[in-house]
Design a protein around this motif. Structure first.
Motif, PDB file in Angstrom:
ATOM      1  N   SER A  37      29.611  43.135  43.295  1.00  0.00           N
ATOM      2  CA  SER A  37      29.142  44.069  42.018  1.00  0.00           C
ATOM      3  C   SER A  37      29.708  43.227  40.904  1.00  0.00           C
ATOM      4  O   SER A  37      29.746  41.916  40.684  1.00  0.00           O
ATOM      5  CB  SER A  37      30.082  45.258  42.015  1.00  0.00           C
ATOM      6  N   ALA A  38      29.175  43.689  39.839  1.00  0.00           N
ATOM      7  CA  ALA A  38      29.379  43.112  38.371  1.00  0.00           C
ATOM      8  C   ALA A  38      30.847  42.849  38.176  1.00  0.00           C
ATOM      9  O   ALA A  38      31.204  42.011  37.457  1.00  0.00           O
ATOM     10  CB  ALA A  38      28.809  44.085  37.266  1.00  0.00           C
ATOM     11  N   GLN A  39      31.773  43.644  38.956  1.00  0.00           N
ATOM     12  CA  GLN A  39      33.148  43.104  38.746  1.00  0.00           C
ATOM     13  C   GLN A  39      33.571  42.151  39.638  1.00  0.00           C
ATOM     14  O   GLN A  39      34.935  41.858  39.466  1.00  0.00           O
ATOM     15  CB  GLN A  39      33.946  44.522  38.948  1.00  0.00           C
ATOM     16  N   GLY A  40      33.017  41.622  40.613  1.00  0.00           N
ATOM     17  CA  GLY A  40      33.266  40.763  41.492  1.00  0.00           C
ATOM     18  C   GLY A  40      33.192  41.093  42.928  1.00  0.00           C
ATOM     19  O   GLY A  40      31.830  41.682  43.322  1.00  0.00           O
ATOM     20  N   ILE A  52      44.282  43.568  54.658  1.00  0.00           N
ATOM     21  CA  ILE A  52      44.321  43.884  53.401  1.00  0.00           C
ATOM     22  C   ILE A  52      43.321  44.208  52.408  1.00  0.00           C
ATOM     23  O   ILE A  52      42.315  42.987  52.423  1.00  0.00           O
ATOM     24  CB  ILE A  52      45.325  42.825  52.707  1.00  0.00           C
ATOM     25  N   SER A  53      42.993  45.275  51.868  1.00  0.00           N
ATOM     26  CA  SER A  53      42.025  45.493  51.042  1.00  0.00           C
ATOM     27  C   SER A  53      42.001  44.688  49.660  1.00  0.00           C
ATOM     28  O   SER A  53      42.912  44.921  49.111  1.00  0.00           O
ATOM     29  CB  SER A  53      41.547  47.010  50.822  1.00  0.00           C
ATOM     30  N   LEU A  54      41.211  43.985  49.353  1.00  0.00           N
ATOM     31  CA  LEU A  54      41.227  43.175  47.942  1.00  0.00           C
ATOM     32  C   LEU A  54      39.868  43.235  47.376  1.00  0.00           C
ATOM     33  O   LEU A  54      38.849  43.735  47.674  1.00  0.00           O
ATOM     34  CB  LEU A  54      41.239  41.772  48.171  1.00  0.00           C
ATOM     35  N   SER A  55      40.152  43.261  45.794  1.00  0.00           N
ATOM     36  CA  SER A  55      39.013  43.288  44.914  1.00  0.00           C
ATOM     37  C   SER A  55      39.296  42.099  43.944  1.00  0.00           C
ATOM     38  O   SER A  55      40.738  42.120  43.284  1.00  0.00           O
ATOM     39  CB  SER A  55      38.914  44.649  44.098  1.00  0.00           C
ATOM     40  N   LEU A  56      38.360  41.208  43.865  1.00  0.00           N
ATOM     41  CA  LEU A  56      38.753  39.843  43.037  1.00  0.00           C
ATOM     42  C   LEU A  56      37.584  39.667  42.007  1.00  0.00           C
ATOM     43  O   LEU A  56      36.246  39.916  42.592  1.00  0.00           O
ATOM     44  CB  LEU A  56      39.080  38.754  44.103  1.00  0.00           C
ATOM     45  N   GLN A  63      32.417  31.000  46.547  1.00  0.00           N
ATOM     46  CA  GLN A  63      33.907  31.227  45.951  1.00  0.00           C
ATOM     47  C   GLN A  63      34.838  32.100  46.878  1.00  0.00           C
ATOM     48  O   GLN A  63      36.131  31.836  47.036  1.00  0.00           O
ATOM     49  CB  GLN A  63      33.797  31.951  44.583  1.00  0.00           C
ATOM     50  N   LEU A  64      34.314  32.960  47.828  1.00  0.00           N
ATOM     51  CA  LEU A  64      35.072  33.712  48.534  1.00  0.00           C
ATOM     52  C   LEU A  64      35.436  32.836  49.925  1.00  0.00           C
ATOM     53  O   LEU A  64      36.736  32.778  50.265  1.00  0.00           O
ATOM     54  CB  LEU A  64      34.326  34.686  49.299  1.00  0.00           C
ATOM     55  N   ASN A  92      43.364  32.256  37.342  1.00  0.00           N
ATOM     56  CA  ASN A  92      42.490  32.543  35.811  1.00  0.00           C
ATOM     57  C   ASN A  92      41.382  31.693  36.194  1.00  0.00           C
ATOM     58  O   ASN A  92      41.194  30.420  36.279  1.00  0.00           O
ATOM     59  CB  ASN A  92      43.314  31.788  34.758  1.00  0.00           C
ATOM     60  N   LEU A  93      40.271  32.483  35.945  1.00  0.00           N
ATOM     61  CA  LEU A  93      38.913  31.716  36.184  1.00  0.00           C
ATOM     62  C   LEU A  93      38.534  30.993  34.884  1.00  0.00           C
ATOM     63  O   LEU A  93      38.743  31.517  33.651  1.00  0.00           O
ATOM     64  CB  LEU A  93      37.848  32.815  36.531  1.00  0.00           C
ATOM     65  N   SER A  94      37.840  29.869  35.024  1.00  0.00           N
ATOM     66  CA  SER A  94      37.595  28.965  33.690  1.00  0.00           C
ATOM     67  C   SER A  94      36.377  29.829  32.884  1.00  0.00           C
ATOM     68  O   SER A  94      35.506  30.525  33.640  1.00  0.00           O
ATOM     69  CB  SER A  94      36.781  27.713  34.409  1.00  0.00           C
TER      70      SER A  94
END
Length: 104
Positions: A37-40, A52-56, A63-64, A92-94
Protein backbone atom coordinates in the motif's frame (compact mmCIF):
# COMPACT_ATOMS: atom_id res chain seq x y z
CA UNK A 1 19.24 -17.99 -0.69
CA UNK A 2 16.03 -16.48 -1.97
CA UNK A 3 13.89 -19.56 -2.60
CA UNK A 4 13.02 -18.36 -6.11
CA UNK A 5 16.73 -18.01 -7.04
CA UNK A 6 17.55 -20.29 -9.96
CA UNK A 7 20.88 -21.17 -8.33
CA UNK A 8 19.36 -22.35 -5.03
CA UNK A 9 18.47 -25.83 -6.28
CA UNK A 10 21.89 -26.26 -7.91
CA UNK A 11 23.67 -25.07 -4.77
CA UNK A 12 21.73 -27.54 -2.63
CA UNK A 13 23.32 -30.37 -4.61
CA UNK A 14 26.87 -29.00 -4.20
CA UNK A 15 26.97 -27.60 -0.65
CA UNK A 16 27.19 -29.92 2.33
CA UNK A 17 26.14 -27.28 4.85
CA UNK A 18 22.51 -26.41 5.43
CA UNK A 19 21.14 -23.87 2.98
CA UNK A 20 18.71 -21.42 4.53
CA UNK A 21 16.08 -20.19 2.07
CA UNK A 22 13.84 -17.15 2.30
CA UNK A 23 10.93 -16.13 0.14
CA UNK A 24 7.47 -14.87 -0.49
CA UNK A 25 5.10 -17.68 0.55
CA UNK A 26 7.96 -20.22 0.42
CA UNK A 27 11.28 -21.00 2.10
CA UNK A 28 12.58 -21.60 5.61
CA UNK A 29 11.76 -17.97 6.50
CA UNK A 30 8.69 -16.64 4.71
CA UNK A 31 6.76 -13.46 4.17
CA UNK A 32 3.24 -14.79 3.80
CA UNK A 33 0.71 -12.93 1.64
CA UNK A 34 2.37 -9.50 1.49
CA UNK A 35 0.00 -6.61 0.86
CA UNK A 36 1.52 -3.43 -0.58
CA UNK A 37 0.00 0.00 0.00
CA UNK A 38 1.05 3.65 0.13
CA UNK A 39 2.22 3.00 3.71
CA UNK A 40 4.48 0.09 2.74
CA UNK A 41 4.00 -3.63 3.10
CA UNK A 42 2.10 -5.79 5.60
CA UNK A 43 2.73 -9.52 5.87
CA UNK A 44 3.02 -12.46 8.23
CA UNK A 45 6.60 -13.44 8.98
CA UNK A 46 6.82 -17.21 9.48
CA UNK A 47 9.75 -19.26 10.72
CA UNK A 48 9.34 -22.80 12.00
CA UNK A 49 6.27 -22.55 14.25
CA UNK A 50 6.50 -18.79 14.85
CA UNK A 51 4.24 -16.33 13.05
CA UNK A 52 4.53 -12.56 13.54
CA UNK A 53 2.39 -9.97 11.74
CA UNK A 54 4.39 -6.98 10.49
CA UNK A 55 3.82 -3.68 8.70
CA UNK A 56 6.93 -1.92 7.40
CA UNK A 57 7.58 1.14 5.22
CA UNK A 58 9.15 -0.88 2.40
CA UNK A 59 8.07 -0.56 -1.23
CA UNK A 60 8.91 -3.49 -3.44
CA UNK A 61 9.44 -7.21 -3.27
CA UNK A 62 13.20 -6.72 -3.57
CA UNK A 63 13.29 -4.82 -0.27
CA UNK A 64 11.18 -7.50 1.40
CA UNK A 65 13.56 -10.23 0.18
CA UNK A 66 16.55 -8.21 1.44
CA UNK A 67 14.86 -7.92 4.83
CA UNK A 68 14.27 -11.69 4.93
CA UNK A 69 17.92 -12.35 4.05
CA UNK A 70 19.09 -10.03 6.85
CA UNK A 71 16.76 -11.75 9.34
CA UNK A 72 18.06 -15.15 8.17
CA UNK A 73 21.61 -14.08 9.04
CA UNK A 74 20.44 -13.14 12.53
CA UNK A 75 18.65 -16.47 12.92
CA UNK A 76 21.78 -18.33 11.83
CA UNK A 77 23.71 -16.36 14.48
CA UNK A 78 21.24 -17.75 17.07
CA UNK A 79 19.45 -14.45 17.69
CA UNK A 80 15.80 -14.93 18.69
CA UNK A 81 13.33 -13.99 15.98
CA UNK A 82 11.40 -11.72 18.37
CA UNK A 83 14.62 -9.81 19.15
CA UNK A 84 15.34 -9.39 15.43
CA UNK A 85 11.80 -8.21 14.72
CA UNK A 86 11.99 -5.79 17.65
CA UNK A 87 15.02 -4.13 16.08
CA UNK A 88 13.13 -3.38 12.85
CA UNK A 89 11.71 -0.20 14.38
CA UNK A 90 15.26 1.19 14.35
CA UNK A 91 15.50 1.12 10.54
CA UNK A 92 15.78 4.53 8.89
CA UNK A 93 15.18 4.59 5.17
CA UNK A 94 17.32 6.91 3.05
CA UNK A 95 15.48 10.10 2.10
CA UNK A 96 14.27 10.22 -1.48
CA UNK A 97 14.67 6.52 -2.18
CA UNK A 98 11.69 4.27 -2.73
CA UNK A 99 9.19 6.81 -1.50
CA UNK A 100 5.84 7.46 -3.13
CA UNK A 101 5.54 11.06 -4.27
CA UNK A 102 2.09 12.52 -4.87
CA UNK A 103 1.52 14.50 -8.05
CA UNK A 104 -0.59 17.64 -7.89
Amino acid sequence: FPSHDTHADFSKTKVKERIFTVGINEGDLMAINPLYSAQGVSFDLCYQKEKISLSLPFYGEHQLINLLLALAVGIELSLPLKTLVGSLSLINLSKGRFFIHKKN
